[in-house]
Design a protein around this motif. Structure first.
Motif, PDB file in Angstrom:
ATOM      1  N   VAL A  60      15.750 -31.284  76.214  1.00  0.00           N
ATOM      2  CA  VAL A  60      16.856 -31.965  76.357  1.00  0.00           C
ATOM      3  C   VAL A  60      18.796 -31.605  76.530  1.00  0.00           C
ATOM      4  O   VAL A  60      19.036 -31.916  76.924  1.00  0.00           O
ATOM      5  N   LEU A  61      18.347 -30.996  75.325  1.00  0.00           N
ATOM      6  CA  LEU A  61      19.384 -30.678  75.265  1.00  0.00           C
ATOM      7  C   LEU A  61      20.351 -29.564  76.051  1.00  0.00           C
ATOM      8  O   LEU A  61      21.391 -29.677  76.429  1.00  0.00           O
ATOM      9  N   GLU A  62      19.618 -29.166  76.736  1.00  0.00           N
ATOM     10  CA  GLU A  62      19.688 -28.151  77.917  1.00  0.00           C
ATOM     11  C   GLU A  62      20.035 -28.741  78.673  1.00  0.00           C
ATOM     12  O   GLU A  62      20.860 -28.473  79.620  1.00  0.00           O
ATOM     13  N   TYR A  63      19.431 -29.735  79.284  1.00  0.00           N
ATOM     14  CA  TYR A  63      19.579 -30.954  80.078  1.00  0.00           C
ATOM     15  C   TYR A  63      20.825 -31.540  80.144  1.00  0.00           C
ATOM     16  O   TYR A  63      21.962 -31.800  81.164  1.00  0.00           O
ATOM     17  N   LEU A  64      20.975 -31.692  79.285  1.00  0.00           N
ATOM     18  CA  LEU A  64      22.513 -33.279  78.885  1.00  0.00           C
ATOM     19  C   LEU A  64      23.664 -32.148  78.715  1.00  0.00           C
ATOM     20  O   LEU A  64      24.779 -32.106  78.915  1.00  0.00           O
ATOM     21  N   THR A  65      23.551 -30.545  78.337  1.00  0.00           N
ATOM     22  CA  THR A  65      24.503 -29.525  78.847  1.00  0.00           C
ATOM     23  C   THR A  65      24.775 -28.261  79.281  1.00  0.00           C
ATOM     24  O   THR A  65      25.843 -27.659  80.078  1.00  0.00           O
ATOM     25  N   ASP A  66      24.210 -28.705  81.014  1.00  0.00           N
ATOM     26  CA  ASP A  66      23.394 -28.345  82.265  1.00  0.00           C
ATOM     27  C   ASP A  66      25.308 -29.012  81.918  1.00  0.00           C
ATOM     28  O   ASP A  66      25.763 -30.331  82.458  1.00  0.00           O
ATOM     29  N   GLU A  67      25.708 -27.857  83.343  1.00  0.00           N
ATOM     30  CA  GLU A  67      26.927 -28.201  83.957  1.00  0.00           C
ATOM     31  C   GLU A  67      26.666 -29.434  84.934  1.00  0.00           C
ATOM     32  O   GLU A  67      27.810 -29.845  85.593  1.00  0.00           O
ATOM     33  N   ASP A  68      25.638 -29.199  85.498  1.00  0.00           N
ATOM     34  CA  ASP A  68      25.628 -30.959  86.971  1.00  0.00           C
ATOM     35  C   ASP A  68      25.107 -32.209  85.951  1.00  0.00           C
ATOM     36  O   ASP A  68      25.250 -33.382  86.417  1.00  0.00           O
ATOM     37  N   PHE A  69      25.076 -32.176  84.906  1.00  0.00           N
ATOM     38  CA  PHE A  69      25.129 -33.297  84.265  1.00  0.00           C
ATOM     39  C   PHE A  69      26.551 -34.212  84.049  1.00  0.00           C
ATOM     40  O   PHE A  69      27.192 -33.557  83.213  1.00  0.00           O
ATOM     41  N   PRO A  70      26.488 -35.316  84.381  1.00  0.00           N
ATOM     42  CA  PRO A  70      28.197 -35.713  84.352  1.00  0.00           C
ATOM     43  C   PRO A  70      28.779 -35.493  83.232  1.00  0.00           C
ATOM     44  O   PRO A  70      30.154 -35.788  82.937  1.00  0.00           O
TER      45      PRO A  70
END
Length: 269
Positions: A60-70
């Motif tokens: 979840v952390l990786e998802y929220l810090t991915d460059e694609d997440f607004p």
């Protein structure tokens, strides 16, 4: 685990003690008395939490810090200020600790829980962390923890409420616990299990255009999507934005995951 259906919309889970406030009060009181997370050398980003066995917190952390997440600090096209974050059912505070200390989110964060013992534990752990930080680190965004029952209390009357709602709202296991509660409430003139009121309450917490990310082990991805997009309390308010990927297991010719994490975006109007 489902044993009955709702009013033509959703299934219900069989009630369990995991759906009672008394269980969680006792659980977090035990953690307080036994020094949970306060051992010498303990790190707040390594606290035990739900879903550790499938590495859900890290994914979840990786998802929220991915460059694609607004809202990600790593998004090169982010033009807004630091996002506000709300953690529904904060437990020991691990979700917000990870988001700030590892994810580098710097906006105001609030963790709420209906268990006073949970809030006391999270506050104590964060206070210990602040004692180890210098003044510059302490000034980079804030985390606060508040006792709040989202199914009964009015968020707009709380001093921590940002006008219009939060940019990002998180749920890691809270919907699961509420799904196991046998408590009844009135919704649109009929008596229902309190889980049916939860999606509508969530929508109120998310600002228009904001995001809601939920992690569940009691519901499949498809069931989570139905709960938060197709039930009468939320219809047209939330739309599916993305999903966190987990290993897929096959058993008896059927494929599935042990946990589901789905991100929704609230409609602008």
């Amino acid at each position: 685990m489902a044993d009955a259906t709702g009013p033509g919309e959703v299934k219900h889970l069989r009630p369990s003690e995991l759906g009672t406030k008394e269980y969680w009060d006792k659980n977090y009181q035990n953690d307080l008395e036994n020094g949970f997370g306060q051992e010498e050398g303990a790190e707040l980003t390594q606290l035990e939490s739900w879903f550790d066995e499938v590495d859900a917190p890290q994914k979840v952390l990786e998802y929220l810090t991915d460059e694609d997440f607004p809202l990600s600090p790593n998004n090169p096209e982010r033009t807004t200020g630091e996002p506000t974050v709300l953690d529904l059912g904060c437990g020991n505070g691990s979700s917000l600790f990870e988001l700030k200390l590892e994810g580098e989110y710097r906006g105001p964060m609030v963790g709420v829980d209906y268990s006073r013992q949970s809030v006391n534990l999270a506050k104590k752990l964060w206070s210990n962390q602040l004692e180890q930080q210098d003044e510059a680190e302490r000034s980079e965004g804030s985390i606060s923890f508040e006792q709040f029952d989202m199914l009964k209390d009015n968020p707009e009357q709380q001093p921590w409420w940002p006008e219009g709602g939060f940019d990002l709202v998180l749920d890691k296991g809270t919907f699961d616990a509420i799904s196991l509660s046998a408590e009844i409430t009135e919704l649109r003139g009929r008596e229902v299990r309190i889980v049916e009121a939860y999606p509508g309450k969530v929508v109120q917490m998310v600002r228009p255009g904001g995001y809601f990310l939920i992690t569940s082990c009691n519901w499949t991805e498809q069931e989570v999507v139905r709960w938060f997009t197709a039930t009468s309390e939320v219809k047209n308010a939330l739309k599916e934005y993305g999903r966190v990927k987990y290993p897929v297991y096959e058993f008896g010719g059927r494929k599935g995951q042990g946990v589901a994490s789905v991100c929704f975006q609230r409609a602008w109007s």
